[in-house]
Design a protein around this motif. Sequence first.
Motif, PDB file in Angstrom:
ATOM      1  N   ILE A 112      -0.461  11.118  -3.212  1.00  0.00           N
ATOM      2  CA  ILE A 112      -1.331  10.300  -2.365  1.00  0.00           C
ATOM      3  C   ILE A 112      -0.471   9.473  -1.413  1.00  0.00           C
ATOM      4  N   SER A 113      -0.921   9.300  -0.184  1.00  0.00           N
ATOM      5  CA  SER A 113      -0.191   8.479   0.777  1.00  0.00           C
ATOM      6  C   SER A 113      -0.036   7.057   0.228  1.00  0.00           C
ATOM      7  N   PRO A 114       1.158   6.473   0.329  1.00  0.00           N
ATOM      8  CA  PRO A 114       1.342   5.095  -0.161  1.00  0.00           C
ATOM      9  C   PRO A 114       0.387   4.103   0.498  1.00  0.00           C
ATOM     10  N   LEU A 115       0.075   4.322   1.768  1.00  0.00           N
ATOM     11  CA  LEU A 115      -0.858   3.428   2.457  1.00  0.00           C
ATOM     12  C   LEU A 115      -2.249   3.522   1.841  1.00  0.00           C
ATOM     13  N   ILE A 116      -2.693   4.747   1.567  1.00  0.00           N
ATOM     14  CA  ILE A 116      -3.995   4.938   0.921  1.00  0.00           C
ATOM     15  C   ILE A 116      -3.991   4.352  -0.485  1.00  0.00           C
ATOM     16  N   MET A 117      -2.895   4.558  -1.220  1.00  0.00           N
ATOM     17  CA  MET A 117      -2.798   3.996  -2.562  1.00  0.00           C
ATOM     18  C   MET A 117      -2.901   2.477  -2.518  1.00  0.00           C
ATOM     19  N   GLY A 118      -2.267   1.858  -1.528  1.00  0.00           N
ATOM     20  CA  GLY A 118      -2.352   0.411  -1.390  1.00  0.00           C
ATOM     21  C   GLY A 118      -3.770  -0.058  -1.141  1.00  0.00           C
ATOM     22  N   TYR A 119      -4.508   0.667  -0.287  1.00  0.00           N
ATOM     23  CA  TYR A 119      -5.898   0.275   0.002  1.00  0.00           C
ATOM     24  C   TYR A 119      -6.801   0.489  -1.215  1.00  0.00           C
ATOM     25  N   ILE A 120      -6.519   1.517  -1.999  1.00  0.00           N
ATOM     26  CA  ILE A 120      -7.299   1.742  -3.227  1.00  0.00           C
ATOM     27  C   ILE A 120      -7.167   0.540  -4.153  1.00  0.00           C
ATOM     28  N   TRP A 121      -5.940   0.079  -4.339  1.00  0.00           N
ATOM     29  CA  TRP A 121      -5.724  -1.074  -5.204  1.00  0.00           C
ATOM     30  C   TRP A 121      -6.182  -2.364  -4.535  1.00  0.00           C
ATOM     31  N   PHE A 136       7.345  -0.408   2.169  1.00  0.00           N
ATOM     32  CA  PHE A 136       6.644  -0.847   3.374  1.00  0.00           C
ATOM     33  C   PHE A 136       5.129  -0.675   3.257  1.00  0.00           C
ATOM     34  N   ASP A 137       4.679   0.552   3.023  1.00  0.00           N
ATOM     35  CA  ASP A 137       3.251   0.880   3.112  1.00  0.00           C
ATOM     36  C   ASP A 137       2.384   0.054   2.175  1.00  0.00           C
ATOM     37  N   VAL A 138       2.810  -0.055   0.917  1.00  0.00           N
ATOM     38  CA  VAL A 138       2.001  -0.775  -0.076  1.00  0.00           C
ATOM     39  C   VAL A 138       1.908  -2.251   0.271  1.00  0.00           C
ATOM     40  N   VAL A 139       3.003  -2.819   0.776  1.00  0.00           N
ATOM     41  CA  VAL A 139       2.989  -4.233   1.167  1.00  0.00           C
ATOM     42  C   VAL A 139       2.008  -4.456   2.309  1.00  0.00           C
ATOM     43  N   VAL A 140       2.032  -3.572   3.303  1.00  0.00           N
ATOM     44  CA  VAL A 140       1.146  -3.706   4.458  1.00  0.00           C
ATOM     45  C   VAL A 140      -0.315  -3.603   4.049  1.00  0.00           C
ATOM     46  N   SER A 141      -0.638  -2.652   3.198  1.00  0.00           N
ATOM     47  CA  SER A 141      -2.039  -2.423   2.840  1.00  0.00           C
ATOM     48  C   SER A 141      -2.583  -3.462   1.868  1.00  0.00           C
ATOM     49  N   LEU A 142      -1.742  -4.027   1.018  1.00  0.00           N
ATOM     50  CA  LEU A 142      -2.219  -4.996   0.040  1.00  0.00           C
ATOM     51  C   LEU A 142      -2.265  -6.424   0.586  1.00  0.00           C
ATOM     52  N   THR A 143      -1.184  -6.875   1.200  1.00  0.00           N
ATOM     53  CA  THR A 143      -1.111  -8.279   1.633  1.00  0.00           C
ATOM     54  C   THR A 143      -0.718  -8.457   3.092  1.00  0.00           C
ATOM     55  N   GLY A 144      -0.221  -7.385   3.727  1.00  0.00           N
ATOM     56  CA  GLY A 144       0.283  -7.539   5.085  1.00  0.00           C
ATOM     57  C   GLY A 144       1.517  -8.412   5.155  1.00  0.00           C
TER      58      GLY A 144
END
Length: 279
Positions: free
Chosen positions: A101-110, A215-223
């Motif tokens: 799964i894309s890390p960005l998508i995973m971040g938005y899921i969580w 990078f991706d998870v940080v951006v999607s979870l908290t920016g």
Amino acid sequence: MYIPALALFSVFILYPFIKGIQISFTNWDGYSQEYGWVQVDNYIRMFKDPIIGNTIKNTFIYGIGSTFFQNLVGLMYALLLNQSIRMRGLTRTIIYLPVIISPLIMGYIWYFFFQYNGGALNDIILLFANEPINLLANDKINVWLITFVNTYQYLGIAMVIFLAGLQTIPKDYYEAAQIDGATKFSQFIHVTWPLLAPSVTINIVLNLIGGFKLFDVVVSLTGGGPGYASASLSTLMYQLYFARQDAGYAAALGNLMFVIISIISIGSLYFLRRKEVTS
């Protein structure tokens, strides 16, 4: 035969790397055709910037924290799924699935799980309390939530590498240990762990590199927020370049991140290689 690979490496890696070093000595805004040389001002500014200290701390938490938990949980799964148990193949697949799964998508899921308004976790909390908890805005917790999500997504890779290592260990060693009266724990300490050292080396180095450039998870979870409380060096560079149009300073931070990752990953590789035991 090497020319195509060298050409691609030079165009997409070597040239951008050299250009990044050059830009770090300028005041380029990232868009203009003109820029001025500022010598080492960006590097002096970097060491005086109050944001940098906390950002480096977060980067180390993401890198070292993710490495520790991915290897710990990945090894536990590998030891379990190396046994003859029912639905072993299905379980391995389920654990590995988050990796694709894309890390960005995973971040938005969580994010939809942790978010303050309407998050699944807060819906559960409201069954027992009057107020929801804003976990993503808590600068003492959100860094660890990001580490958890990154660990959850990539522990499948650690598991697969450990499984590959476990399956290369000859069964004769375990049979000899059993004849000598060794317990399961003693077999792990004196047989499994030493012979698993190459897998440990690969996992630790790969996890460190991946965690340090998170990078991706940080951006999607908290920016990177609130403010810069959960920012990593990668997200801070992104904000400097695109939001503040400060490409020269962003390039200097990129060089700092390169030095940090290089020193730690090469040092870890050298240290762990010396500890390896070959069969």
